[in-house]
Design an enzyme around this catalytic site. Structure first.
Site, PDB file in Angstrom:
ATOM      1  N   ASP A 151       9.991 -23.374  88.399  1.00  0.00           N
ATOM      2  CA  ASP A 151      11.176 -23.434  87.393  1.00  0.00           C
ATOM      3  C   ASP A 151      11.902 -22.168  88.072  1.00  0.00           C
ATOM      4  O   ASP A 151      11.710 -21.035  87.630  1.00  0.00           O
ATOM      5  CB  ASP A 151      10.563 -23.438  86.084  1.00  0.00           C
TER       6      ASP A 151
ATOM      7  N   GLU B 248       9.510 -23.159  79.246  1.00  0.00           N
ATOM      8  CA  GLU B 248      10.256 -23.982  79.885  1.00  0.00           C
ATOM      9  C   GLU B 248       9.472 -24.873  80.779  1.00  0.00           C
ATOM     10  O   GLU B 248       9.502 -25.940  80.593  1.00  0.00           O
ATOM     11  CB  GLU B 248      11.377 -23.217  80.480  1.00  0.00           C
TER      12      GLU B 248
ATOM     13  N   LYS C 241      20.715 -13.868  78.634  1.00  0.00           N
ATOM     14  CA  LYS C 241      19.327 -14.233  78.385  1.00  0.00           C
ATOM     15  C   LYS C 241      18.557 -13.028  79.060  1.00  0.00           C
ATOM     16  O   LYS C 241      17.532 -12.755  78.552  1.00  0.00           O
ATOM     17  CB  LYS C 241      18.988 -15.441  78.839  1.00  0.00           C
TER      18      LYS C 241
ATOM     19  N   ASP D  28      17.475 -26.213  75.259  1.00  0.00           N
ATOM     20  CA  ASP D  28      17.287 -25.073  76.312  1.00  0.00           C
ATOM     21  C   ASP D  28      18.320 -24.330  76.543  1.00  0.00           C
ATOM     22  O   ASP D  28      19.308 -24.357  76.841  1.00  0.00           O
ATOM     23  CB  ASP D  28      17.268 -26.194  77.864  1.00  0.00           C
TER      24      ASP D  28
END
Length: 528
Positions: free
Chosen positions: A174, A152, A73, A10
């Site tokens: 999420d 994810e 990210k 992850d």
């Protein structure tokens, strides 16, 4: 079985985690300090020749803010580079993410006593083609192959499915540090089918942090008459205090913020403030509303209602904020699931997907059942199965080409693959020449969901040719789109009538060549 450990990663905005599947067990691997997650933070020495990753990098951020990088990210897939030490050294988002992945790899190899050659890496469901390509390149820079790029929410749902034998319709909510995804997933006899997904790659826990930062900076300006904007060391201390206040408000009704000896233009200031949870929730209500609106849009597009959801799965560290659980409970009239750790679910699901690819044994509680449904003529074969577990994901955004309407000479967007189409998938369309004796044809490739061509993202543009000279409209040009199981696009074009049968395959212009990646890998700073 493979000769390399079965690994899932992850790669998070705020924190990253790595999991290992072996012998029917899936475990989170601790880093060298014994922690189960590693902050996704990179810090450099003065010459950018050595790098720190994780807590060590976070700890030196106040003293060296210009040499410390957070939340990289959010820049993945962009042309933006990050300057280190003022304007002295320049790194791409792939290089910085590669350094984080390399650190995770090193710690995992030290723990397992084995070399890691490949891994499954997760990305937000709404990551586009460029962002997925960038993630694969980051893995290559870290020294391993990305066997699969998995969304994810899908990974989290797989982790959840390993702990339940019931067939269900699950909403995965999420909310990570930098991104938000909502996905509808059907679990049916061991088949995990993503029905639809929606999200925002620029909405996450960082935005809740920044709300407190802005509140603090306004208070400091009002009480002390100073504006610290642009003072990096002071801003870093305020950000750290804001982040700690957010964490405190997850378990308390009030948070006391204390920043002693805050330096600004040669003077020092003692900052003290008290933030109430209800104040914080009012400040960030619009952010929470955005996530609910995205869920509502997801239901509308998929033809589902809130009542058709059997369980709501909260994923991502930001979902620990009480306002998230409260709002979800009110909206669905039931509490979300507490079955899995929101910080670890994605990595565990990624390792489970790696086990499926490598034909490893999954935990025995995996729901059993029938085989995968038969693919239709527009679909390629389904993902490999093990223990009757199959993952069927979808395209996060529509893909198509830019064409010209010959009647009014206006450009328009022609969609080839619709968003939320199950992947892997292939589709094609036929086009032709617009002029007599035309020897080349331009094919611009776009990604997005807007009716207006200019509001979509241009992924690449290429020319097919030279073509034999023929009258206007005679040539038969076939353009094929192939979206693989990683959500990465490949486009080819050919002149159907040409004797040689020319075909050109393209990749996104954003990508790096193997040679470029090799040079970048050799030049990465040493991790301390």
């Amino acid at each position: 079985m493979t000769g390399t450990p079965t690994i899932g990663i992850d790669l998070g905005t705020t924190n990253s985690a790595i999991a290992h599947a072996e012998g029917g067990n899936i475990d989170i691997l601790p880093n060298v300090t014994g922690d189960r997650t590693t902050p996704s933070v990179v810090a450099f020495d003065s010459r950018a020749e050595k790098a720190l990753v994780g807590k060590q990098a976070t700890n030196q951020a106040v003293n060296h803010p210009k040499r410390t990088v957070f939340s990289v990210k959010r820049y993945m897939g962009s042309d933006q580079t990050i300057l280190i030490g003022g304007r002295n050294y320049e790194f791409t988002p792939e290089e910085l993410s590669g350094i984080i992945l390399k650190k995770l790899k090193q710690d995992a190899e030290a723990y397992l006593g084995q070399t890691i050659e490949s891994a499954v890496i997760t990305v937000p469901a709404y990551f586009n083609d460029r962002q997925r390509q960038a993630t694969k390149h980051a893995g290559a820079l870290a020294g391993f192959d990305a066997d699969r790029i998995i969304n994810e929410p899908t990974a989290a749902c797989l982790a959840y499915g390993l702990q339940t034998a019931r067939d269900k319709t699950v909403l995965v909510y999420d909310l990570g540090g930098g991104t938000f995804d909502s996905s509808l997933i059907e679990i049916d006899s061991g088949i995990f089918e993503v029905v639809a997904t929606n999200g925002d790659t620029q909405l996450g826990g960082d935005d809740w942090d920044m709300a407190i930062v802005e509140w603090l900076e306004e208070r400091i300006e009002r009480e002390h008459g100073i504006s610290i904007e642009g003072t990096l060391a002071a801003e870093e201390r305020i950000f750290d205090a804001a982040q700690q206040a957010k964490h405190d408000l997850s378990t308390r009704q009030t948070a006391t913020i204390t920043i002693p000896f805050l330096e600004f233009e040669g003077d020092t200031y003692d900052i003290e403030a008290t933030l109430r949870r209800d104040t914080f929730e009012r400040m960030t209500r619009d952010l929470l509303d955005k996530t609910i609106n995205l869920c509502e849009a997801l239901f509308e597009e998929a033809g589902y209602s809130e009542r058709s959801i059997d369980e709501i799965l909260l994923v991502g560290g930001a979902t620990r904020m009480p306002q998230i659980k409260k709002r979800i409970t009110e909206y669905f009239d039931r509490e979300p699931s507490k079955r899995i750790n929101p910080d670890e679910a994605v990595a565990i699901g990624a390792a489970a997907q790696a086990a499926i690819i490598n034909h490893e044994i999954l935990p025995a509680s995996t729901p059993g059942g029938t085989t995968a449904p038969t693919a239709n003529t527009e679909r390629t074969p389904a993902t490999q199965t093990v223990n009757n577990t199959v993952l069927l994901d979808v395209a996060p955004q529509s893909l198509g080409v830019g064409l010209i309407d010959l009647e009014n000479n206006e450009p328009y967007y022609h969609v080839i693959i619709e968003r939320n189409t199950p992947i892997p998938v292939r589709n094609s369309y036929m086009t032709t020449t617009a002029q007599d004796s035309q020897t080349e044809i331009e094919i611009p490739v776009y990604q997005g969901d807007s009716d207006r061509l200019e509001e979509n993202e241009l992924l690449d543009e290429f020319e097919l040719g030279p073509l034999p000279k023929r009258p206007e409209g005679v040539a038969n040009i076939e353009v094929k789109f192939m979206l693989d199981e990683n959500g990465i696009l490949n486009v080819s074009a050919r002149d159907v009538d040409h004797e040689i049968g020319d075909e050109i395959e393209i990749q996104s212009v954003f990508g790096f060549t193997d040679k470029e990646l090799s040079i970048m890998q050799q030049n990465l700073p040493e991790i301390q």
